[in-house]
Write a protein that holds these residues in place. Sequence first.
Motif, PDB file in Angstrom:
ATOM      1  N   LEU A   1       0.865  -1.179   0.000  1.00 56.41           N
ATOM      2  CA  LEU A   1       0.000   0.000   0.000  1.00 56.41           C
ATOM      3  C   LEU A   1       0.900   1.225   0.000  1.00 56.41           C
ATOM      4  O   LEU A   1       1.781   1.362   0.850  1.00 56.41           O
TER       5      LEU A   1
ATOM      6  N   GLU B   1      -1.114  -1.130  -4.517  1.00 57.82           N
ATOM      7  CA  GLU B   1      -2.308  -0.278  -4.524  1.00 57.82           C
ATOM      8  C   GLU B   1      -1.911   1.084  -3.976  1.00 57.82           C
ATOM      9  O   GLU B   1      -1.339   1.192  -2.883  1.00 57.82           O
TER      10      GLU B   1
ATOM     11  N   LYS C   1      -8.704  -1.505   2.632  1.00 58.96           N
ATOM     12  CA  LYS C   1      -7.802  -2.260   1.757  1.00 58.96           C
ATOM     13  C   LYS C   1      -7.248  -3.494   2.459  1.00 58.96           C
ATOM     14  O   LYS C   1      -7.172  -4.581   1.870  1.00 58.96           O
TER      15      LYS C   1
END
Length: 270
Positions: free
Chosen positions: A39, A58, A100
């Motif tokens: 992330l 991401e 997430k």
Amino acid sequence: MRILNVISLYPPFTIGGAERGTHNIAQSWVEMGHEVHTLALRSPVCNTSDKVDGVHVERIAMANLYWPFGSEREANPVKRLLWHTIDTHNTTMVQRVIEKVRRIAPDVILTRNLQGFSTAIVPALKSLGIPVVQVLHDLSLICVRTALYRGNQACESHQKRCLDCRLLTAPRHRHLQAVDGVIGVSRYILDMHLEHGLFVGKPNFVVHNALRRDITPRAGIPSRNPARPIRFGFIGRVHPAKGIETILTALTDLKAQGQRFEFHVGGEGE
């Protein structure tokens, strides 16, 4: 194993060694057969996802006043203070990260440089029942300028830390007590945090930055041709906090002594 890194920036967007070191070790984990996720942040537009050398990346839109990395860095002191105040406990970023992480469902989480994410994500991650390990790449948890350096002077002790650093990092210290362990990329980095009272009673280790696997360090010291000048090199951000002015002072003394040398600099800055 499913491993998740959380770090402010990730290649191809980098500003220093933290991003490159994280990428190197993540790539190695992929080659070992692990499923690796990262992330990272992107400017406040929208979320994106991609795959970098086998790592699922991401990039979460950052929710704060401005983008603090690279050429868009905000110079206004008042706005900088507000940015850090929001970053201390950014509930919007906590919600975005938790969403997430629940979907990724990692076996372990390594939190790294968290500027822009907010350290408030750490206790929230821990509440999910997933082991969380903090990796220390710089001094951002004890200094909002990340280097214990202000103006032309190093802040060498807890007593010399600026008031704004003490106030703004105090909540970070409380957040980071939720981690299960801590890794420093050097003994110095780890000891500085322990000296300032962070990670009390937590397992701690030193694990140096990973090198690219396609680079083989040269063994031994090559012989030097005495007819050629000594060659010195500096690799890093060109800034007084990185020590380049100390090198320049030493080289000035060498020059005054009549020593022939070359000085090569690799890095961004003035």
